[in-house]
Design a protein around this motif. Sequence first.
Motif, PDB file in Angstrom:
ATOM      1  N   UNK A  32       0.824  -1.203   0.000  1.00 41.80           N
ATOM      2  CA  UNK A  32       0.000   0.000   0.000  1.00 41.80           C
ATOM      3  C   UNK A  32       0.859   1.253   0.000  1.00 41.80           C
ATOM      4  N   UNK A  33       2.104   1.127   0.415  1.00 44.35           N
ATOM      5  CA  UNK A  33       3.073   2.213   0.405  1.00 44.35           C
ATOM      6  C   UNK A  33       4.457   1.616   0.221  1.00 44.35           C
ATOM      7  N   UNK A  34       5.359   2.430  -0.243  1.00 43.46           N
ATOM      8  CA  UNK A  34       6.725   1.950  -0.448  1.00 43.46           C
ATOM      9  C   UNK A  34       7.423   1.769   0.894  1.00 43.46           C
ATOM     10  N   UNK A  35       8.388   0.864   0.919  1.00 46.14           N
ATOM     11  CA  UNK A  35       9.138   0.624   2.144  1.00 46.14           C
ATOM     12  C   UNK A  35       9.183  -0.848   2.476  1.00 46.14           C
ATOM     13  N   UNK A  36       9.430  -1.157   3.738  1.00 47.02           N
ATOM     14  CA  UNK A  36       9.465  -2.549   4.183  1.00 47.02           C
ATOM     15  C   UNK A  36       8.101  -3.197   3.996  1.00 47.02           C
ATOM     16  N   UNK A  37       8.054  -4.447   3.552  1.00 45.10           N
ATOM     17  CA  UNK A  37       6.761  -5.102   3.346  1.00 45.10           C
ATOM     18  C   UNK A  37       5.893  -5.154   4.595  1.00 45.10           C
ATOM     19  N   UNK A  38       6.504  -5.327   5.780  1.00 44.20           N
ATOM     20  CA  UNK A  38       5.712  -5.416   6.991  1.00 44.20           C
ATOM     21  C   UNK A  38       5.022  -4.095   7.307  1.00 44.20           C
ATOM     22  N   UNK A  39       5.511  -2.997   6.736  1.00 43.98           N
ATOM     23  CA  UNK A  39       4.903  -1.691   6.960  1.00 43.98           C
ATOM     24  C   UNK A  39       3.964  -1.304   5.815  1.00 43.98           C
ATOM     25  N   UNK A  40       3.730  -2.223   4.883  1.00 43.06           N
ATOM     26  CA  UNK A  40       2.899  -1.904   3.730  1.00 43.06           C
ATOM     27  C   UNK A  40       1.439  -2.226   3.894  1.00 43.06           C
ATOM     28  N   UNK A  41       1.034  -2.894   4.979  1.00 42.96           N
ATOM     29  CA  UNK A  41      -0.367  -3.234   5.181  1.00 42.96           C
ATOM     30  C   UNK A  41      -1.171  -2.063   5.713  1.00 42.96           C
ATOM     31  N   UNK A  42      -2.472  -2.067   5.424  1.00 43.15           N
ATOM     32  CA  UNK A  42      -3.328  -0.964   5.865  1.00 43.15           C
ATOM     33  C   UNK A  42      -3.646  -1.036   7.356  1.00 43.15           C
ATOM     34  N   UNK A  43      -3.476  -2.203   7.976  1.00 46.26           N
ATOM     35  CA  UNK A  43      -3.750  -2.307   9.408  1.00 46.26           C
ATOM     36  C   UNK A  43      -2.812  -1.403  10.205  1.00 46.26           C
ATOM     37  N   UNK A  44      -1.586  -1.239   9.735  1.00 44.49           N
ATOM     38  CA  UNK A  44      -0.643  -0.374  10.437  1.00 44.49           C
ATOM     39  C   UNK A  44      -1.101   1.080  10.369  1.00 44.49           C
ATOM     40  N   UNK A  45      -1.596   1.501   9.198  1.00 41.99           N
ATOM     41  CA  UNK A  45      -2.070   2.877   9.062  1.00 41.99           C
ATOM     42  C   UNK A  45      -3.367   3.118   9.828  1.00 41.99           C
ATOM     43  N   UNK A  46      -4.220   2.088   9.911  1.00 40.33           N
ATOM     44  CA  UNK A  46      -5.514   2.244  10.571  1.00 40.33           C
ATOM     45  C   UNK A  46      -5.456   1.974  12.069  1.00 40.33           C
ATOM     46  N   UNK A  47      -4.316   1.532  12.582  1.00 45.49           N
ATOM     47  CA  UNK A  47      -4.239   1.118  13.990  1.00 45.49           C
ATOM     48  C   UNK A  47      -4.524   2.272  14.940  1.00 45.49           C
ATOM     49  N   UNK A  48      -3.977   3.448  14.638  1.00 41.36           N
ATOM     50  CA  UNK A  48      -4.179   4.581  15.552  1.00 41.36           C
ATOM     51  C   UNK A  48      -5.634   5.037  15.535  1.00 41.36           C
ATOM     52  N   UNK A  49      -6.231   5.122  14.347  1.00 43.99           N
ATOM     53  CA  UNK A  49      -7.643   5.495  14.287  1.00 43.99           C
ATOM     54  C   UNK A  49      -8.497   4.454  15.005  1.00 43.99           C
ATOM     55  N   UNK A  50      -8.140   3.186  14.867  1.00 47.68           N
ATOM     56  CA  UNK A  50      -8.890   2.132  15.558  1.00 47.68           C
ATOM     57  C   UNK A  50      -8.766   2.273  17.072  1.00 47.68           C
ATOM     58  N   UNK A  51      -7.571   2.593  17.569  1.00 46.48           N
ATOM     59  CA  UNK A  51      -7.379   2.737  19.014  1.00 46.48           C
ATOM     60  C   UNK A  51      -8.198   3.910  19.547  1.00 46.48           C
ATOM     61  N   UNK A  52      -8.143   5.062  18.856  1.00 45.98           N
ATOM     62  CA  UNK A  52      -8.917   6.223  19.306  1.00 45.98           C
ATOM     63  C   UNK A  52     -10.412   5.945  19.238  1.00 45.98           C
ATOM     64  N   UNK A  53     -10.831   5.197  18.234  1.00 39.55           N
ATOM     65  CA  UNK A  53     -12.245   4.842  18.132  1.00 39.55           C
ATOM     66  C   UNK A  53     -12.650   3.919  19.279  1.00 39.55           C
ATOM     67  N   UNK A  54     -11.748   3.037  19.685  1.00 42.00           N
ATOM     68  CA  UNK A  54     -12.040   2.157  20.813  1.00 42.00           C
ATOM     69  C   UNK A  54     -12.251   2.963  22.089  1.00 42.00           C
ATOM     70  N   UNK A  55     -11.367   3.930  22.335  1.00 41.25           N
ATOM     71  CA  UNK A  55     -11.524   4.802  23.506  1.00 41.25           C
ATOM     72  C   UNK A  55     -12.836   5.574  23.424  1.00 41.25           C
ATOM     73  N   UNK A  56     -13.136   6.136  22.249  1.00 37.11           N
ATOM     74  CA  UNK A  56     -14.339   6.952  22.106  1.00 37.11           C
ATOM     75  C   UNK A  56     -15.594   6.111  22.296  1.00 37.11           C
ATOM     76  N   UNK A  57     -15.612   4.914  21.732  1.00 43.37           N
ATOM     77  CA  UNK A  57     -16.778   4.048  21.891  1.00 43.37           C
ATOM     78  C   UNK A  57     -16.988   3.669  23.347  1.00 43.37           C
ATOM     79  N   UNK A  58     -15.897   3.365  24.037  1.00 43.48           N
ATOM     80  CA  UNK A  58     -16.012   3.001  25.455  1.00 43.48           C
ATOM     81  C   UNK A  58     -16.555   4.172  26.274  1.00 43.48           C
ATOM     82  N   UNK A  59     -16.023   5.385  26.024  1.00 43.54           N
ATOM     83  CA  UNK A  59     -16.489   6.551  26.781  1.00 43.54           C
ATOM     84  C   UNK A  59     -17.939   6.875  26.453  1.00 43.54           C
TER      85      UNK A  59
END
Length: 542
Positions: free
Chosen positions: A200-227
């Motif tokens: 999905x982006x240039x660089x190391x293959x392990x850093x090319x997945x979208x889960x890495x890019x979406x992880x921070x938004x997912x974490x903040x969404x988890x906090x927001x949903x809980x609150x």
Amino acid sequence: MAILDAYGRPLRPAALRRELAGPTVAGMRSIWSDHPAAGLTPARLAVILREAEQGNARAFLDLAEEMEERDLHYLAVLSTRRRQVSQLAVTVAPADDSTEAEADAAEVRAWVERTELEDEIFSLMDAVGKGFAVCEIIWDLSARQWQPARLEYRLPRWFEFDPSRGQTLMVRAEAQSAPDSTPGLVPLEPGKFVTHVHQAKSGLPIRGGLARAAAWAWLFKTYTSRDWVRFVEAYGQPLRVGKYHKGAMPAERDILMRAVRDIATDACAIIPEGMSIEFITSQAVRASSDLYRDLLSYLDAQVSKAVLGQTLTTDAGQGGSGSYALGQVHDAVRHDIERADARQLAATLTRDVARPIVALNRGDPGPRGYPRIMIGREEQADPALVADMLSKLPGLRVDAAEVRAMLGFSEPGPQAEILGGSPRPEADNTAHTPPQNPAPTTARARLARTRADPPDGGDRGDAIDRAIDALTRDEGWEPLMEPVIAPLLAGLADSGDLSTARARLADMMHRMDDATLTETLRRMGFAAFLSGDAGLPDTGDG
């Protein structure tokens, strides 16, 4: 002579017959997850992402799996992208036009035409989120030919990229293939695995997945949903205030307190006469609730952009925004991503499946190369756009068969019902077809009768009528019309069928010569103008 894979490594038939990367109960390929999402904090997430790029991606891959399970929106958009490619047509193109190349392609088509391929492609598209996906080829030798019976999906956490370069996948195992190999990791057996790396982006293959890019938004969404859940639990019911009179006894006050508490759970209560309960709501509470909703919608929109490249195909209903035209543009963006995903996956299947099938069954093809697996939808022209283009280019000569092929239409048969165009030349419909506009026809007939038999024995009309009579008397019109219709008659005579005549019609019209007719009509019109302007009487004597 050794059979080599795409990386120049020899294929070992004895090793291909065994299952090499299956799960183990107590070994390094356990099916149990550590569930790193439980109690995840921003600090812990940063450590997980850093460890992944340093050669220990197990926690990150487990987290990527849990993100799909815990976030329905992320699961929906990611599944949409994966299934969009898995449902595309898969074809096999031979290396060249030779008979040998076609035989090579036939070997691969036998595998491509299996119904299980769609599910196997969906499994390989798991690389979109995690950066890579691995399927082990289970070879079938029952027909004395090498054919992949299935592609068995293997959990990503059973694999790791080499720690030196971070480019080559290795499988976790207790054994070591060489004394200097990495402990716990062994190279993948050539011809045994399909390794799809999604960038999905240039660089190391392990850093090319979208889960890495979406992880921070997912974490903040988890906090927001809980609150938000806590907020709704605390303020979902209005504030209840019980009022009692000054002389109320402690027992009466206890009754009122129980009534106020029970309203939240039982939605009903009874109190003695003289006491009251008020429900207090606040606009501030509702506004605070909207803050949680707005933040969650924003985070979902960012995830949609990261996964699908746009938002209107998933979030158009939120807020009622987004026009149809803008939605079409966003959908086109999604198709661009689809083509890129399909191209990457097709290259993987060609390298890891098509090449071993041909090499094991037919040997090294040599200079002609290997057949290519192609994934994608057939491009079709927009019928409205083609029709508009042809209407704006009347002089353009276009083959009708080519236009039919562009629009996906076939040549109509002799008995087919024709919906458009001119009727068939062999069909004579003139005797049964009424005039399309009877009013002008009747008017022309009435005018002709008036000129032939003027009322009350009067004159034959004005100067214009007499000029028309002069043209039509004794076939005087034929020399004038001959240069006009001669090219048309000649062109129709040279045309073998209706389609050819229709194609040549523009050229026939271009060669029509109406100069003599135009000049004659101009002179007659000028004479009639002078006659009327001078006030000459219409005596009818010519």
